[in-house]
Design a protein around this motif. Structure first.
Motif, short mmCIF file in Angstrom:
data_model
loop_
_atom_site.label_atom_id
_atom_site.label_comp_id
_atom_site.label_asym_id
_atom_site.label_seq_id
_atom_site.Cartn_x
_atom_site.Cartn_y
_atom_site.Cartn_z
N LEU A 173 10.64 4.77 6.58
CA LEU A 173 10.63 6.51 6.20
C LEU A 173 10.95 6.63 8.00
CD1 LEU A 173 11.21 6.11 4.07
CD2 LEU A 173 9.53 8.07 3.78
N MET A 178 10.09 12.30 8.22
CA MET A 178 10.45 12.03 6.20
C MET A 178 8.60 11.97 5.72
SD MET A 178 12.05 12.15 3.58
CE MET A 178 11.82 12.22 1.84
N GLU A 196 17.14 20.12 2.19
CA GLU A 196 17.11 19.06 2.64
C GLU A 196 16.17 17.76 1.96
OE1 GLU A 196 14.99 19.02 6.60
OE2 GLU A 196 15.16 21.57 6.56
N ARG A 204 18.65 16.34 0.26
CA ARG A 204 19.66 15.37 1.06
C ARG A 204 18.95 14.17 1.36
NH1 ARG A 204 20.38 18.22 5.47
NH2 ARG A 204 19.76 19.72 4.25
N GLU A 205 17.39 14.12 1.12
CA GLU A 205 17.03 13.17 2.18
C GLU A 205 16.52 12.53 0.49
OE1 GLU A 205 15.09 12.11 4.34
OE2 GLU A 205 15.53 13.42 6.12
N VAL A 226 19.22 10.11 -0.12
CA VAL A 226 18.96 8.93 0.97
C VAL A 226 18.50 7.95 0.69
CG1 VAL A 226 18.83 8.07 3.60
CG2 VAL A 226 20.40 10.25 3.30
#
Lengths: 125, 125
Positions: free
Chosen positions: A57, A61, A87, A90-91, A94
């Motif tokens: 990370l 983050m 946000e 979205r993270e 990932v």
DNA sequence: GTAAACTTTGACATCTGTGTCAAGGTCAAG
DNA sequence: CTTGACCTTGACACAGATGTCAAAGTTTAC
């Protein structure tokens, strides 16, 4: 305790503890002589941060995750704006993607070790 | 196909395809004019490599995983020396640890989004 | 009190994955 | 044939995590 002892407990070089502190990820008190002084709790926290770093990370983050884990006054539900939530979502995708990839790699490696007769190396403790 | 089309399909900048090739992670043929020429299979492979990169694996680890996934002649069972197996087992533990950390972070974020009334952002498709 | 070991800050070096730009070759459309 | 879009290599730049070193203060041991 002083930094070198804390570093040993955390499992990271002292250099990194200073770096994490500079990045606002961990804290430490200061003794009268200016030396950093770590409490057990701070060491525990540093261990956590270190694990997140090792998980890949970014510090950005990590800061978010830390805020989430330790909700303070200004971090109440209201503080989660639509923008931040987006946000985060979205993270999140990932991270989930990353987990899937890592699991595939892990399985490939496990498989390989089994096939090559090194199953004994798995679950060693 | 040429590099820009391949890049689009892979979901990475053309720059990165050249880089991965330079790192020995992917391959491409060359047209008579010197342009890189990608087959569907090569694109698929590049997509895989890209996913591993995004999962946070180092190129070194990726090479190992690729070798494992595509066992060739000299990569038969015999080629897995005790030393390599040990290294792999160690890397494996790192990966597993990383997975656990990421799962924790993921859960924290999911939890947070739910608590703050942004559950709609989860599983969006 | 002096030497060794530790701490501080700050700076510089490295590696990786990327972005970006330059100089030049290629190709397709007009 | 020229223009624009694409490709090539090579170089330089940058950020993030880390190693390492230097100069200076502190503490501990002898």
């Amino acid at each position: 305790m002083k930094i070198s002892e804390a570093a040993k407990k955390v499992g990271a070089p002292a250099r990194m503890l200073r770096y994490y502190e500079q990045q606002g990820l961990i804290e430490s008190s200061r003794s009268t002589n200016g030396y950093r002084d770590y409490s057990e709790d701070q060491v525990e926290h540093a261990r956590h941060v270190r694990a997140l770093i090792e998980a890949g990370l970014s510090t950005r983050m990590i800061k978010i995750v830390l805020d989430i884990e330790a909700p303070s006054a200004q971090d109440a539900a209201g503080a989660c704006t639509q923008t931040l939530a987006g946000e985060l979502a979205r993270e999140l995708r990932v991270v989930e993607n990353r987990i899937v990839c890592l699991e595939k790699s892990r399985d490939a490696v496990i498989d390989y070790l089994r096939r090559t007769g090194h199953a004994d190396l798995l679950t060693p403790a």
